[in-house]
Design an enzyme around this catalytic site. Structure first.
Site, mmCIF file in Angstrom:
data_model
loop_
_atom_site.group_PDB
_atom_site.id
_atom_site.type_symbol
_atom_site.label_atom_id
_atom_site.label_comp_id
_atom_site.label_asym_id
_atom_site.label_seq_id
_atom_site.Cartn_x
_atom_site.Cartn_y
_atom_site.Cartn_z
ATOM 1 N N GLU A 176 0.435 2.368 1.323
ATOM 2 C CA GLU A 176 0.052 3.662 0.756
ATOM 3 C C GLU A 176 -1.422 3.684 0.336
ATOM 4 O OE1 GLU A 176 1.311 6.976 -2.649
ATOM 5 O OE2 GLU A 176 2.052 4.929 -2.827
ATOM 6 N N LYS A 213 2.515 5.656 3.913
ATOM 7 C CA LYS A 213 2.644 6.774 2.979
ATOM 8 C C LYS A 213 1.245 7.323 2.742
ATOM 9 C CE LYS A 213 4.573 8.330 -1.436
ATOM 10 N NZ LYS A 213 5.561 8.066 -2.501
#
Length: 299
Positions: A176, A213
């Protein structure tokens, strides 16, 4: 679900991933938004107890199931906790929801336009424990604040380094590198980020995969090459400060990306609601986020 079934659920599942991993400094804010004031808890243990109650209420709600929620990201204390007499990961798996765990320990100060993850010296022990509880994968967050090619290269390199450590434990990493939606140069920087991720994906050994993400891009489908890459199991989107309506509207423009929302999922839930009101409100949020994840519109 075994690991193969969990992989298929994420790859092919008709749904999104719930982010139930608020921790540290974000926990009091999350509790306040839920209707629990600071004077209702005293000390860290009571604070985490309150947030655990909220998460258990979500997990046990009838509307929260594998029909529309394919995965859930947990905070470490939630993973180690119980719900209805069962370990939380086991309770999720029973509902058809694949469990993940947040592993990062927060962010370093900004340098070169980015905030790298702090060191994680106890990561191997955490991964061993999580794997033993049936957790499928991990999530690790760092932040990009401007379109610095060298800073973005450093942040992506760190994400993949940690990801390889996770893969070494037989688990699936969600990398992420969040791009701040407040950054004025985000459209330019997201192309740099995409190309840097592609370089690192191509360098991964054959047979290995990661998840990503990412912030919902300014230009729809900027990350389509990542969605289509054989070494990416799934690309999921964070809400990043958008309201649920805004996040859903933007996500629906991005082919192949599904949601992994936290605030946008929980924003209308309140501790004071009856169980019926709570489930109805949660169900409305789940329906909206599921639609944005699975029913795409032209940009």
């Amino acid at each position: 679900m075994n690991k193969q079934e969990m992989t298929a659920t994420i790859a092919e599942g008709d749904g999104f991933i719930a982010a139930l991993d608020q921790s540290g400094g974000s926990t009091p804010k999350a509790l306040r938004a839920y209707g629990v004031s600071d004077d209702e808890w005293d000390g860290e243990d009571e604070m985490y107890g309150k947030i655990h109650e909220m998460r258990c209420r979500i997990i046990t709600a009838p509307s929260f199931s594998g029909k529309k929620v394919v995965g859930a990201i947990l905070f470490e204390k939630t993973m180690d906790g119980m719900v209805d007499g069962k370990p939380v990961p086991a309770a999720l798996i029973e509902k058809g929801v694949v469990p993940f765990i947040k592993i990062d320990k927060g962010l370093e100060d900004e340098a070169d336009g980015v905030q790298l993850m702090k060191p994680m010296p106890e990561l191997d022990a955490l991964l061993t424990r999580a794997s033993g509880l049936g957790v499928f994968g991990t999530k690790e967050r760092s932040v990009i604040n401007k379109a610095s090619a060298s800073g973005i290269a450093a942040i992506v390199a760190q994400q993949f380094e940690v990801g390889k450590q996770v893969i070494g434990h037989g688990m699936m990493p969600i990398l992420e590198p969040e791009y701040s939606i407040k950054a004025e140069d985000r459209a330019e920087g997201e192309k740099i980020l995409r190309d840097e991720i592609l370089k690192n994906l191509d360098a991964l050994p054959d047979g290995q995969q990661v998840m990503l993400k990412l912030s919902i891009p300014v230009v729809p489908n900027t990350y389509k090459a990542l969605v289509d890459h054989p070494k990416v199991l799934k690309v999921v989107a964070l809400s990043g400060g958008y309201s649920r309506d805004e996040a859903c509207a933007e996500l629906a423009k991005n082919e192949g990306m599904i949601a992994s929302f936290s605030r946008a999922l929980l924003e209308e839930l309140r501790a004071q609601m009856s169980d019926e009101e709570f489930d109805a409100t949660l169900g409305e949020a789940i329906d909206a986020i599921h639609a944005a994840s699975t029913k795409k519109v032209a940009a």
